[in-house]
Design a protein around this motif. Structure first.
Motif, PDB file in Angstrom:
ATOM      1  N   LEU A   1       0.834  -1.200   0.000  1.00  0.00           N
ATOM      2  CA  LEU A   1       0.000   0.000   0.000  1.00  0.00           C
ATOM      3  C   LEU A   1       0.870   1.253   0.000  1.00  0.00           C
ATOM      4  CD1 LEU A   1      -2.947  -0.862   2.428  1.00  0.00           C
ATOM      5  CD2 LEU A   1      -2.884  -0.991  -0.068  1.00  0.00           C
ATOM      6  N   GLU A   2       1.967   1.209   0.714  1.00  0.00           N
ATOM      7  CA  GLU A   2       2.901   2.348   0.702  1.00  0.00           C
ATOM      8  C   GLU A   2       3.470   2.555  -0.699  1.00  0.00           C
ATOM      9  OE1 GLU A   2       5.877   2.601   3.664  1.00  0.00           O
ATOM     10  OE2 GLU A   2       4.541   2.068   5.315  1.00  0.00           O
ATOM     11  N   ILE A   3       3.816   1.453  -1.369  1.00  0.00           N
ATOM     12  CA  ILE A   3       4.340   1.545  -2.738  1.00  0.00           C
ATOM     13  C   ILE A   3       3.282   2.130  -3.669  1.00  0.00           C
ATOM     14  CG2 ILE A   3       5.099   0.178  -4.714  1.00  0.00           C
ATOM     15  CD1 ILE A   3       6.355  -1.789  -2.654  1.00  0.00           C
ATOM     16  N   ILE A   4       2.066   1.618  -3.557  1.00  0.00           N
ATOM     17  CA  ILE A   4       0.968   2.096  -4.405  1.00  0.00           C
ATOM     18  C   ILE A   4       0.776   3.601  -4.237  1.00  0.00           C
ATOM     19  CG2 ILE A   4      -1.567   2.023  -4.590  1.00  0.00           C
ATOM     20  CD1 ILE A   4      -1.343  -1.036  -4.179  1.00  0.00           C
ATOM     21  N   LYS A   5       0.822   4.057  -3.005  1.00  0.00           N
ATOM     22  CA  LYS A   5       0.686   5.493  -2.740  1.00  0.00           C
ATOM     23  C   LYS A   5       1.875   6.273  -3.284  1.00  0.00           C
ATOM     24  CE  LYS A   5      -0.774   9.283  -0.678  1.00  0.00           C
ATOM     25  NZ  LYS A   5      -2.020  10.003  -1.063  1.00  0.00           N
ATOM     26  N   ASN A   6       3.073   5.773  -3.069  1.00  0.00           N
ATOM     27  CA  ASN A   6       4.279   6.513  -3.454  1.00  0.00           C
ATOM     28  C   ASN A   6       4.419   6.694  -4.954  1.00  0.00           C
ATOM     29  OD1 ASN A   6       5.053   6.865  -0.797  1.00  0.00           O
ATOM     30  ND2 ASN A   6       6.404   5.085  -0.756  1.00  0.00           N
ATOM     31  N   VAL A   7       3.930   5.733  -5.749  1.00  0.00           N
ATOM     32  CA  VAL A   7       4.065   5.887  -7.205  1.00  0.00           C
ATOM     33  C   VAL A   7       2.969   6.772  -7.783  1.00  0.00           C
ATOM     34  CG1 VAL A   7       5.226   3.654  -7.432  1.00  0.00           C
ATOM     35  CG2 VAL A   7       2.744   3.802  -7.827  1.00  0.00           C
ATOM     36  N   GLY A   8       1.953   7.105  -6.982  1.00  0.00           N
ATOM     37  CA  GLY A   8       0.957   8.070  -7.447  1.00  0.00           C
ATOM     38  C   GLY A   8      -0.479   7.614  -7.513  1.00  0.00           C
TER      39      GLY A   8
ATOM     40  N   LEU B   1      -5.091   6.672   1.268  1.00  0.00           N
ATOM     41  CA  LEU B   1      -5.523   5.844   0.141  1.00  0.00           C
ATOM     42  C   LEU B   1      -6.977   5.432   0.339  1.00  0.00           C
ATOM     43  CD1 LEU B   1      -2.674   3.250  -0.607  1.00  0.00           C
ATOM     44  CD2 LEU B   1      -3.549   4.995  -2.176  1.00  0.00           C
ATOM     45  N   PHE B   2      -7.722   5.407  -0.744  1.00  0.00           N
ATOM     46  CA  PHE B   2      -9.125   5.026  -0.693  1.00  0.00           C
ATOM     47  C   PHE B   2      -9.295   3.584  -1.149  1.00  0.00           C
ATOM     48  CE2 PHE B   2     -13.255   4.858  -3.064  1.00  0.00           C
ATOM     49  CZ  PHE B   2     -14.082   4.899  -1.943  1.00  0.00           C
ATOM     50  N   GLN B   3      -9.894   2.740  -0.305  1.00  0.00           N
ATOM     51  CA  GLN B   3     -10.215   1.377  -0.728  1.00  0.00           C
ATOM     52  C   GLN B   3     -11.640   1.376  -1.267  1.00  0.00           C
ATOM     53  OE1 GLN B   3      -9.631  -1.843   2.062  1.00  0.00           O
ATOM     54  NE2 GLN B   3     -10.325  -3.375   0.603  1.00  0.00           N
ATOM     55  N   GLN B   4     -11.755   1.223  -2.579  1.00  0.00           N
ATOM     56  CA  GLN B   4     -13.073   1.295  -3.208  1.00  0.00           C
ATOM     57  C   GLN B   4     -13.854   0.001  -3.078  1.00  0.00           C
ATOM     58  OE1 GLN B   4     -13.255   1.837  -7.464  1.00  0.00           O
ATOM     59  NE2 GLN B   4     -15.241   2.843  -7.373  1.00  0.00           N
TER      60      GLN B   4
ATOM     61  N   SER C   1      10.880  -5.539  -9.306  1.00  0.00           N
ATOM     62  CA  SER C   1      10.387  -5.407  -7.938  1.00  0.00           C
ATOM     63  C   SER C   1       8.937  -4.932  -7.993  1.00  0.00           C
ATOM     64  CB  SER C   1      11.232  -4.390  -7.166  1.00  0.00           C
ATOM     65  OG  SER C   1      11.018  -3.078  -7.675  1.00  0.00           O
ATOM     66  N   THR C   2       8.243  -5.083  -6.884  1.00  0.00           N
ATOM     67  CA  THR C   2       6.855  -4.619  -6.817  1.00  0.00           C
ATOM     68  C   THR C   2       6.785  -3.119  -7.075  1.00  0.00           C
ATOM     69  OG1 THR C   2       6.333  -6.362  -5.230  1.00  0.00           O
ATOM     70  CG2 THR C   2       4.794  -4.529  -5.365  1.00  0.00           C
ATOM     71  N   GLU C   3       7.724  -2.378  -6.548  1.00  0.00           N
ATOM     72  CA  GLU C   3       7.740  -0.930  -6.751  1.00  0.00           C
ATOM     73  C   GLU C   3       7.986  -0.581  -8.220  1.00  0.00           C
ATOM     74  OE1 GLU C   3       9.546   3.061  -4.642  1.00  0.00           O
ATOM     75  OE2 GLU C   3      10.476   1.116  -4.259  1.00  0.00           O
ATOM     76  N   GLN C   4       8.926  -1.257  -8.858  1.00  0.00           N
ATOM     77  CA  GLN C   4       9.194  -1.000 -10.280  1.00  0.00           C
ATOM     78  C   GLN C   4       7.966  -1.311 -11.126  1.00  0.00           C
ATOM     79  OE1 GLN C   4      12.602  -3.612 -10.500  1.00  0.00           O
ATOM     80  NE2 GLN C   4      14.033  -1.897 -10.743  1.00  0.00           N
ATOM     81  N   PHE C   5       7.283  -2.415 -10.800  1.00  0.00           N
ATOM     82  CA  PHE C   5       6.109  -2.797 -11.566  1.00  0.00           C
ATOM     83  C   PHE C   5       5.015  -1.731 -11.463  1.00  0.00           C
ATOM     84  CE2 PHE C   5       1.906  -4.756 -11.910  1.00  0.00           C
ATOM     85  CZ  PHE C   5       2.002  -5.370 -13.147  1.00  0.00           C
TER      86      PHE C   5
END
Length: 275
Positions: free
Chosen positions: A20-27, A53-56, A257-261
């Motif tokens: 979730l941190e990665i998802i937020k950090n990439v935008g 972050l919003f969980q829809q 990596s997950t972040e790169q993806f």
């Protein structure tokens, strides 16, 4: 397309709280995830709140012991699946998650909706109505089943539609599902694929490629979405493994990596929706 907020699903490789941190950090601004225990969902909800972050949605279970086909067959297995879907609705309400994505059916052989199945879905819909949770019925294989649900329950306030762009190309053979259910659009699963690649449709056609890695016409997809008046999150549902894209291109995402993806994914999503 600037009015839309973007979200995605976790793809694994790291703990979901770290992802979730990665998802937020990439935008990304939102996400959707599977159904977890109460304790785990509480951790996820707390982390999402910390990050803004919003969980829809929660994606309800649909395979294995939870196979939604059983719901249409009735009996003890049908009751079990129905009760599990109701529990998932209740968890959405408990954690203020507005949508539960739901597969109407699973499988390619059967094409006959049953009254017992509609009766079971009526139980789920009744609870969703009371708890103000939207049910995002997804376009999957077995179009007869979503058609029966929509015909029977169209006027129920909880009944909505989740457009899976990849499923539309393979399971639905490029039929315009928004022409049928766009008025009910409440969620999206953006992903790409190569259409039906053999003589028959199989689950292997559902590649969940990054947008623009397959043959989807993203300009057409966005035009159709805008016609519905939908202005919610555009959620993607992707997978990270190594695959082959259009023109035989090797997509070695499994080595990232997950972040790169996720960083590559958000750029491709932005490109797709601006076409």
């Amino acid at each position: 397309m600037e009015n839309f907020k973007l979200g995605t699903s976790p793809v694994g490789g790291v703990d979901i709280l770290d992802e979730l941190e990665i998802i937020k950090n990439v935008g990304f601004e939102g996400f959707h995830a599977g159904w977890y225990s109460i304790e785990r969902q509480e951790q996820i909800s707390n982390k999402a709140a910390q990050l803004g972050l919003f969980q829809q949605s929660i994606h309800s279970p649909f395979s294995g012991t939870h196979k939604v086909k059983y719901l249409w067959d009735g009996g003890e297995q049908g009751d079990f699946v129905t009760n599990e879907l109701i529990r998932c609705v209740e968890d959405c309400a408990k954690f203020d998650i507005p949508v539960m994505v739901i597969h109407p059916f699973i499988g390619f052989k059967d094409h006959t909706p049953t009254q017992v199945g509609l009766d079971n879905y009526a139980r789920v819909i009744e609870v969703a109505n009371k708890l103000n949770v939207k049910l995002g019925f997804e376009n999957v294989e077995g179009e007869e089943y979503i058609a029966a649900i929509m015909k029977t329950f169209w006027n129920e306030p909880s009944v909505g539609f989740c457009l899976d762009t990849g499923h539309e190309m393979c399971y639905n053979e490029h039929r315009d599902m928004l022409a049928l259910y766009g008025e009910k659009l409440c969620h999206t699963h953006f992903n790409d694929n190569l259409g039906v690649r053999g003589d028959e449709i199989t689950f292997y056609d559902d590649l969940h490629l990054l947008p623009t890695d397959g043959i989807a016409d993203w300009h057409n997809i966005m035009e159709r979405i805008e016609k519905t008046g939908y202005n919610g999150y555009l959620m993607s549902e992707l997978s990270k493994g190594n695959k082959i894209g259009k023109n035989g291109e090797a997509l070695n995402y499994g080595e990232l990596s997950t972040e790169q993806f996720h960083a590559i994914a958000i750029e491709k999503i932005k490109k797709a929706i601006s076409m």
